[in-house]
Design a protein around this motif. Sequence first.
Motif, PDB file in Angstrom:
ATOM      1  N   THR A  36       8.667 -13.202  -9.118  1.00 24.33           N
ATOM      2  CA  THR A  36       8.408 -13.206  -7.685  1.00 24.33           C
ATOM      3  C   THR A  36       7.813 -14.542  -7.294  1.00 24.33           C
ATOM      4  O   THR A  36       7.267 -15.259  -8.127  1.00 24.33           O
ATOM      5  CB  THR A  36       7.403 -12.104  -7.283  1.00 24.33           C
ATOM      6  N   GLY A  37       7.901 -14.865  -6.040  1.00 22.90           N
ATOM      7  CA  GLY A  37       7.230 -16.045  -5.520  1.00 22.90           C
ATOM      8  C   GLY A  37       5.800 -15.690  -5.158  1.00 22.90           C
ATOM      9  O   GLY A  37       5.491 -14.536  -4.836  1.00 22.90           O
ATOM     10  N   ALA A  38       4.933 -16.665  -5.214  1.00 23.45           N
ATOM     11  CA  ALA A  38       3.529 -16.433  -4.885  1.00 23.45           C
ATOM     12  C   ALA A  38       3.363 -15.965  -3.442  1.00 23.45           C
ATOM     13  O   ALA A  38       2.542 -15.100  -3.151  1.00 23.45           O
ATOM     14  CB  ALA A  38       2.729 -17.708  -5.128  1.00 23.45           C
ATOM     15  N   MET A  39       4.165 -16.528  -2.533  1.00 23.49           N
ATOM     16  CA  MET A  39       4.068 -16.125  -1.123  1.00 23.49           C
ATOM     17  C   MET A  39       4.463 -14.663  -0.938  1.00 23.49           C
ATOM     18  O   MET A  39       3.760 -13.900  -0.279  1.00 23.49           O
ATOM     19  CB  MET A  39       4.965 -17.012  -0.253  1.00 23.49           C
ATOM     20  N   LEU A  40       5.595 -14.260  -1.534  1.00 22.86           N
ATOM     21  CA  LEU A  40       6.046 -12.878  -1.400  1.00 22.86           C
ATOM     22  C   LEU A  40       5.042 -11.922  -2.026  1.00 22.86           C
ATOM     23  O   LEU A  40       4.691 -10.903  -1.439  1.00 22.86           O
ATOM     24  CB  LEU A  40       7.422 -12.683  -2.040  1.00 22.86           C
ATOM     25  N   TYR A  41       4.577 -12.261  -3.208  1.00 20.09           N
ATOM     26  CA  TYR A  41       3.607 -11.402  -3.882  1.00 20.09           C
ATOM     27  C   TYR A  41       2.356 -11.224  -3.026  1.00 20.09           C
ATOM     28  O   TYR A  41       1.885 -10.102  -2.823  1.00 20.09           O
ATOM     29  CB  TYR A  41       3.226 -11.981  -5.243  1.00 20.09           C
ATOM     30  N   SER A  42       1.809 -12.331  -2.499  1.00 17.99           N
ATOM     31  CA  SER A  42       0.588 -12.232  -1.704  1.00 17.99           C
ATOM     32  C   SER A  42       0.836 -11.477  -0.394  1.00 17.99           C
ATOM     33  O   SER A  42      -0.034 -10.735   0.070  1.00 17.99           O
ATOM     34  CB  SER A  42      -0.006 -13.615  -1.438  1.00 17.99           C
ATOM     35  N   PHE A  43       2.029 -11.612   0.177  1.00 17.86           N
ATOM     36  CA  PHE A  43       2.381 -10.869   1.388  1.00 17.86           C
ATOM     37  C   PHE A  43       2.391  -9.361   1.102  1.00 17.86           C
ATOM     38  O   PHE A  43       1.782  -8.574   1.824  1.00 17.86           O
ATOM     39  CB  PHE A  43       3.755 -11.312   1.897  1.00 17.86           C
ATOM     40  N   GLU A  48       0.284  -3.881   1.502  1.00 21.75           N
ATOM     41  CA  GLU A  48       0.044  -2.625   0.776  1.00 21.75           C
ATOM     42  C   GLU A  48      -1.423  -2.221   0.769  1.00 21.75           C
ATOM     43  O   GLU A  48      -1.737  -1.040   0.738  1.00 21.75           O
ATOM     44  CB  GLU A  48       0.552  -2.730  -0.663  1.00 21.75           C
ATOM     45  N   HIS A  49      -2.317  -3.193   0.794  1.00 22.08           N
ATOM     46  CA  HIS A  49      -3.748  -2.885   0.743  1.00 22.08           C
ATOM     47  C   HIS A  49      -4.399  -2.855   2.125  1.00 22.08           C
ATOM     48  O   HIS A  49      -5.617  -2.833   2.240  1.00 22.08           O
ATOM     49  CB  HIS A  49      -4.458  -3.882  -0.176  1.00 22.08           C
ATOM     50  N   GLY A  50      -3.583  -2.861   3.179  1.00 21.20           N
ATOM     51  CA  GLY A  50      -4.089  -2.712   4.539  1.00 21.20           C
ATOM     52  C   GLY A  50      -4.908  -3.884   5.038  1.00 21.20           C
ATOM     53  O   GLY A  50      -5.760  -3.722   5.912  1.00 21.20           O
ATOM     54  N   ARG A  51      -4.651  -5.076   4.500  1.00 20.45           N
ATOM     55  CA  ARG A  51      -5.420  -6.247   4.913  1.00 20.45           C
ATOM     56  C   ARG A  51      -4.616  -7.138   5.855  1.00 20.45           C
ATOM     57  O   ARG A  51      -4.884  -8.331   5.947  1.00 20.45           O
ATOM     58  CB  ARG A  51      -5.843  -7.040   3.674  1.00 20.45           C
ATOM     59  N   ALA A  52      -3.639  -6.564   6.547  1.00 19.92           N
ATOM     60  CA  ALA A  52      -2.766  -7.378   7.398  1.00 19.92           C
ATOM     61  C   ALA A  52      -2.515  -6.700   8.740  1.00 19.92           C
ATOM     62  O   ALA A  52      -1.395  -6.588   9.185  1.00 19.92           O
ATOM     63  CB  ALA A  52      -1.458  -7.642   6.670  1.00 19.92           C
TER      64      ALA A  52
END
Length: 80
Positions: A36-43, A48-52
């Motif tokens: 995976t790319g770092a950007m996709l993973y962090s997105f 998923e963790h409700g921080r967005a």
Amino acid sequence: LAFIDQLGGSAICISGCRDDQTSADTKRLSGGQASTGAMLYSFIQSVEHGRARTYGELIVSMRQTIEHALKHGFDWGTLA
């Protein structure tokens, strides 16, 4: 990039690479399951963790996820 349509809405594009490229920085961040790319993973982690809940929260959370990985010795260039 943000584009405003005729009704005043906006669309945001967050990308780790150009359309003709593939981001595959690491397998380690996905538990070795997939490249995976770092950007996709962090997105994904942020959503998923409700921080967005807002765009600002998303960006901050993505940055924190990547900074956390870097603090723990993740080297994007050698993890794939």
